[in-house]
Scaffold this motif. Sequence first.
Motif, short mmCIF file in Angstrom:
data_model
loop_
_atom_site.label_atom_id
_atom_site.label_comp_id
_atom_site.label_asym_id
_atom_site.label_seq_id
_atom_site.Cartn_x
_atom_site.Cartn_y
_atom_site.Cartn_z
N ALA A 43 0.82 -1.22 0.00
CA ALA A 43 0.00 0.00 0.00
C ALA A 43 0.85 1.27 0.00
N GLY A 44 2.15 1.14 0.27
CA GLY A 44 3.00 2.32 0.37
C GLY A 44 3.95 2.53 -0.78
N LEU A 45 3.61 2.06 -1.95
CA LEU A 45 4.54 2.12 -3.07
C LEU A 45 5.06 3.52 -3.36
N ASP A 46 4.19 4.52 -3.26
CA ASP A 46 4.64 5.87 -3.60
C ASP A 46 5.58 6.47 -2.56
N THR A 47 5.73 5.79 -1.42
CA THR A 47 6.72 6.24 -0.44
C THR A 47 8.06 5.51 -0.62
N TYR A 48 8.04 4.43 -1.39
CA TYR A 48 9.27 3.65 -1.64
C TYR A 48 9.89 3.97 -2.99
N PHE A 49 9.05 4.35 -3.96
CA PHE A 49 9.53 4.55 -5.32
C PHE A 49 9.18 5.95 -5.82
N ALA A 50 10.08 6.51 -6.61
CA ALA A 50 9.86 7.84 -7.18
C ALA A 50 8.90 7.74 -8.36
N GLU A 51 8.35 8.87 -8.77
CA GLU A 51 7.45 8.89 -9.91
C GLU A 51 8.18 8.38 -11.16
N GLY A 52 7.55 7.45 -11.85
CA GLY A 52 8.11 6.93 -13.08
C GLY A 52 9.33 6.04 -12.91
N TYR A 78 0.02 2.92 -8.25
CA TYR A 78 0.75 2.28 -9.33
C TYR A 78 1.07 3.29 -10.43
N GLN A 79 0.08 4.10 -10.77
CA GLN A 79 0.28 5.07 -11.85
C GLN A 79 1.39 6.06 -11.49
N ARG A 80 1.50 6.42 -10.23
CA ARG A 80 2.54 7.36 -9.80
C ARG A 80 3.93 6.79 -9.99
N VAL A 81 4.12 5.54 -9.64
CA VAL A 81 5.48 4.97 -9.66
C VAL A 81 5.85 4.39 -11.02
N LEU A 82 4.86 4.13 -11.88
CA LEU A 82 5.13 3.57 -13.19
C LEU A 82 5.50 4.68 -14.19
N VAL A 83 6.25 4.30 -15.21
CA VAL A 83 6.55 5.22 -16.31
C VAL A 83 5.25 5.57 -17.03
N ASP A 84 5.29 6.58 -17.88
CA ASP A 84 4.12 6.93 -18.68
C ASP A 84 3.67 5.70 -19.48
N GLN A 85 2.38 5.45 -19.46
CA GLN A 85 1.79 4.28 -20.13
C GLN A 85 2.35 2.97 -19.57
N GLY A 86 2.71 3.01 -18.28
CA GLY A 86 3.24 1.82 -17.62
C GLY A 86 2.23 0.70 -17.57
N CYS A 87 2.74 -0.53 -17.53
CA CYS A 87 1.92 -1.72 -17.68
C CYS A 87 1.75 -2.48 -16.37
N ILE A 88 0.56 -3.04 -16.19
CA ILE A 88 0.26 -3.95 -15.09
C ILE A 88 -0.11 -5.31 -15.66
N GLU A 89 0.48 -6.36 -15.10
CA GLU A 89 0.06 -7.73 -15.43
C GLU A 89 -0.48 -8.37 -14.16
N MET A 90 -1.59 -9.08 -14.32
CA MET A 90 -2.22 -9.72 -13.16
C MET A 90 -2.59 -11.15 -13.52
N LYS A 91 -2.34 -12.07 -12.58
CA LYS A 91 -2.79 -13.45 -12.71
C LYS A 91 -3.52 -13.85 -11.43
N THR A 92 -4.56 -14.66 -11.59
CA THR A 92 -5.32 -15.13 -10.43
C THR A 92 -6.11 -16.37 -10.81
N ASP A 93 -6.48 -17.14 -9.81
CA ASP A 93 -7.38 -18.27 -10.02
C ASP A 93 -8.80 -17.89 -9.61
N ASN A 94 -8.97 -16.69 -9.05
CA ASN A 94 -10.25 -16.27 -8.48
C ASN A 94 -11.05 -15.46 -9.49
N MET A 95 -12.12 -16.06 -9.98
CA MET A 95 -12.93 -15.40 -11.01
C MET A 95 -13.54 -14.10 -10.50
#
Length: 213
Positions: A98-107, A139-156
């Motif tokens: 939950a604290g990604l924006d405190t660990y990583f800089a923008e982009g 996520y958007q704050r720490v990712l580069v412009d047009q940064g990508c998210i990949e997600m996998k799950t077994d839970n429909m």
Amino acid sequence: MRVKHKKWADPYLESHPETVSINPTEYKGKWQNRFEKDQPLHLEVGMGKGQFIIGMAQKYPQFNFIGLEIESTVAAIAAKKAEPLALPNLTFVRADGAGLDTYFAEGEIQQLYLNFSDPWPKTRHEKRRLTYKSFLTNYQRVLVDQGCIEMKTDNMGLFEYSLQSLNNYGMLFDGVWLDLHHSDEQEDNVETEYEQKFAAKGQPIYKLRAHFK
């Protein structure tokens, strides 16, 4: 991933700062210093015992990988598993996603992975789901412009929720797979521990790939 706490875990993490960061705020904007080469950063939030992130680092040496996990014992297990491999493009973080924006800089991050996250099925726990809008904002704050998210799950249920949440946020989908292991996408798929367990039982694995505008 919740496992029984092991007494050796915290001392191990504290004695291996070169492998696992337990104070990630001190590296904000400087994560490349933890790697041999300056390369695009890929981050897994909730890495479990590390099978996926270790496999990715082995398969793609042209990227630097960070595995983040909140549970000390699980993070220590992953770090011990990776130790004999001495991968120069892999490091670990024991911290709350939950604290990604405190660990990583923008982009600072190029790509982010969410694998078999806790589905938090009760409506009152919606804000804890890792694809809830507040997490997407981080996520958007720490990712580069047009940064990508990949997600996998077994839970429909979580998968359907995530499709709607990402769509409502305005993200663009690059791919949606309703049965990953019986698709062309499986050819380059690096599996997690949970993934192997559920797939062995015949459970379909769902995957999405999306990017911010």
